[in-house]
Design a protein around this motif. Sequence first.
Motif, PDB file in Angstrom:
ATOM      1  N   ALA A   2      38.266  47.791  30.157  1.00 60.73           N
ATOM      2  CA  ALA A   2      39.355  47.864  31.128  1.00 60.73           C
ATOM      3  C   ALA A   2      39.504  46.540  31.868  1.00 60.73           C
ATOM      4  N   ASN A   3      38.365  45.908  32.186  1.00 63.31           N
ATOM      5  CA  ASN A   3      38.388  44.637  32.893  1.00 63.31           C
ATOM      6  C   ASN A   3      39.042  43.554  32.037  1.00 63.31           C
ATOM      7  N   ALA A   4      38.726  43.539  30.745  1.00 64.18           N
ATOM      8  CA  ALA A   4      39.310  42.564  29.831  1.00 64.18           C
ATOM      9  C   ALA A   4      40.813  42.769  29.724  1.00 64.18           C
ATOM     10  N   LYS A   5      41.241  44.023  29.701  1.00 61.45           N
ATOM     11  CA  LYS A   5      42.664  44.340  29.639  1.00 61.45           C
ATOM     12  C   LYS A   5      43.377  43.853  30.894  1.00 61.45           C
ATOM     13  N   GLU A   6      42.732  44.034  32.053  1.00 62.04           N
ATOM     14  CA  GLU A   6      43.304  43.590  33.313  1.00 62.04           C
ATOM     15  C   GLU A   6      43.428  42.069  33.347  1.00 62.04           C
ATOM     16  N   ILE A   7      42.431  41.383  32.832  1.00 62.48           N
ATOM     17  CA  ILE A   7      42.464  39.915  32.792  1.00 62.48           C
ATOM     18  C   ILE A   7      43.620  39.434  31.911  1.00 62.48           C
ATOM     19  N   ARG A   8      43.786  40.078  30.742  1.00 62.26           N
ATOM     20  CA  ARG A   8      44.878  39.701  29.841  1.00 62.26           C
ATOM     21  C   ARG A   8      46.236  39.940  30.510  1.00 62.26           C
ATOM     22  N   ARG A   9      46.309  41.044  31.251  1.00 66.83           N
ATOM     23  CA  ARG A   9      47.560  41.345  31.945  1.00 66.83           C
ATOM     24  C   ARG A   9      47.880  40.277  32.984  1.00 66.83           C
ATOM     25  N   LYS A  10      46.876  39.871  33.757  1.00 64.88           N
ATOM     26  CA  LYS A  10      47.088  38.847  34.783  1.00 64.88           C
ATOM     27  C   LYS A  10      47.491  37.517  34.164  1.00 64.88           C
ATOM     28  N   ILE A  11      46.857  37.175  33.046  1.00 65.93           N
ATOM     29  CA  ILE A  11      47.207  35.931  32.360  1.00 65.93           C
ATOM     30  C   ILE A  11      48.644  35.982  31.862  1.00 65.93           C
ATOM     31  N   ARG A  12      49.021  37.137  31.300  1.00 66.48           N
ATOM     32  CA  ARG A  12      50.378  37.286  30.777  1.00 66.48           C
ATOM     33  C   ARG A  12      51.409  37.155  31.894  1.00 66.48           C
ATOM     34  N   TYR A  13      51.154  37.800  33.024  1.00 70.04           N
ATOM     35  CA  TYR A  13      52.096  37.721  34.141  1.00 70.04           C
ATOM     36  C   TYR A  13      52.154  36.308  34.717  1.00 70.04           C
ATOM     37  N   ALA A  14      51.007  35.624  34.736  1.00 75.00           N
ATOM     38  CA  ALA A  14      50.985  34.251  35.249  1.00 75.00           C
ATOM     39  C   ALA A  14      51.837  33.339  34.377  1.00 75.00           C
ATOM     40  N   ILE A  15      51.767  33.552  33.074  1.00 70.31           N
ATOM     41  CA  ILE A  15      52.567  32.757  32.136  1.00 70.31           C
ATOM     42  C   ILE A  15      54.050  33.050  32.326  1.00 70.31           C
ATOM     43  N   VAL A  16      54.380  34.333  32.451  1.00 66.16           N
ATOM     44  CA  VAL A  16      55.782  34.718  32.647  1.00 66.16           C
ATOM     45  C   VAL A  16      56.322  34.131  33.946  1.00 66.16           C
ATOM     46  N   TYR A  17      55.532  34.210  35.018  1.00 66.78           N
ATOM     47  CA  TYR A  17      55.970  33.701  36.318  1.00 66.78           C
ATOM     48  C   TYR A  17      56.261  32.198  36.236  1.00 66.78           C
ATOM     49  N   ARG A  18      55.341  31.457  35.636  1.00 63.89           N
ATOM     50  CA  ARG A  18      55.519  30.000  35.535  1.00 63.89           C
ATOM     51  C   ARG A  18      56.716  29.663  34.639  1.00 63.89           C
ATOM     52  N   PHE A  19      56.908  30.473  33.596  1.00 65.69           N
ATOM     53  CA  PHE A  19      58.039  30.244  32.699  1.00 65.69           C
ATOM     54  C   PHE A  19      59.363  30.493  33.420  1.00 65.69           C
ATOM     55  N   VAL A  20      59.420  31.550  34.224  1.00 68.81           N
ATOM     56  CA  VAL A  20      60.631  31.854  34.983  1.00 68.81           C
ATOM     57  C   VAL A  20      60.922  30.733  35.980  1.00 68.81           C
TER      58      VAL A  20
END
Length: 307
Positions: A2-20
Motif C-alpha cells: 500500500a505504501n509503494a502504491k501511495e508513493i507511485r500516486r504522489k509521484i504521478r500527481y507531482a509529474i502532472v502538476y509540474r506538466f500543467v
Amino acid sequence: MANAKEIRRKIRYAIVYRFVKFLISLSRAMPRTWWLAFCGGLGKLARVFATKTRNQVLDHLAFAYGPEMTPKEVKKLSWSVFKMLGTNTGEMLRATRVKDLAGLEEFLKTEGLEHYEKAIKKGKGVIFLTLHLGAFDLQVSNMALRGLNPNIIGTPLKDERLNALLWDYRNKYGAIAIERGRETFRLIKVLKSGGSVALLIDQDTKVKSRFVNFFGKPAATPVGATVLALKTGAAVVPTYVYLGEDKLQHMHILPEVPMVITGDDEVDMVYNTQVLTNFIEATIRKHPDQWVWMHERWKTKPGEEIA
C-alpha cells in the motif's frame, strides 16, 4: 504494498502538476492559434497511448449512437473527441492569463445574455444549468467578469496542488467554488437572496440521483438542479459553450426552462430532471466531439443510485 502504491500516486500527481504548470507558462508564450493547434495535437497523441481511455470513448460512442453510426464513423469521431479535448483544455489553461472581460471577449462571444437578465428580474435567483462540453470553465469566468458572482459546485481533485490551481482559477474573478456535498443550505440561501448558482448534471456521480433517459438509455442523473429550483422557485437557465469553426468560443445562454409542479415530489423530480437532461443530450448531439465521452455515464445500475 500500500505504501509503494501511495508513493507511485504522489509521484504521478507531482509529474502532472509540474506538466500543467509548464503548459500554462507555454500557453502564454505562443499565439493562440498555434497554441490550440499544439494542444489539439497533444489530444490526438493521447488517443494513441491512452489505451483504456480510448476504448472507453469508443465503447460509449457506440453505446450512445447505436445504429446511428457505423464502427468507422465512431472511430473517426473518437479522433475528433481527443483532438477537441486537447484543444479546449488548452483554451482553459490559456484563459488563466485573462485579466478582464475585454480580454475574454477577444476569443469568447456571448449570446442570449438577455435571457439571464429576464430571469434574474424575478428576484428568486438563477440556476445556470450547464455540462462538461467544450471549454466549460470559461462560462464561470464569463459570468464572474460580468459581476454575476456565480456559486459553482465541484468535486475536489485528489491532489491538493492541482485542486488549488483549479479552485484559484474558478475564484479568480469573483466566482465562488463550493465543494460538492457541502452546499445544499448555502445554495438555497444564495438563491433566495437573488444570487446565481452554476450546476452540471451530465455525469454519473455519487449524489442524489434518479434514472432518466439519456441517448435512449436509462442513466442515473443528479437531481440537484431540479430540487433547488422546486425548493426556491429559482429560474433554471441552460448554458453551454463550444469552439466554433471560426476558431472562437461561443457561449449560449438560453431561455428559462419552466418547472412542472404537480404536488407529487417524486414525479416532479423525475419529470423535470428528464426535461433538463433532454437539453443536455440535444446540446451534445450538436457538438458530439466536444463532450467528455470517456466519462462512464451509464455506470450506475438501477437500484444502485443514491436516493
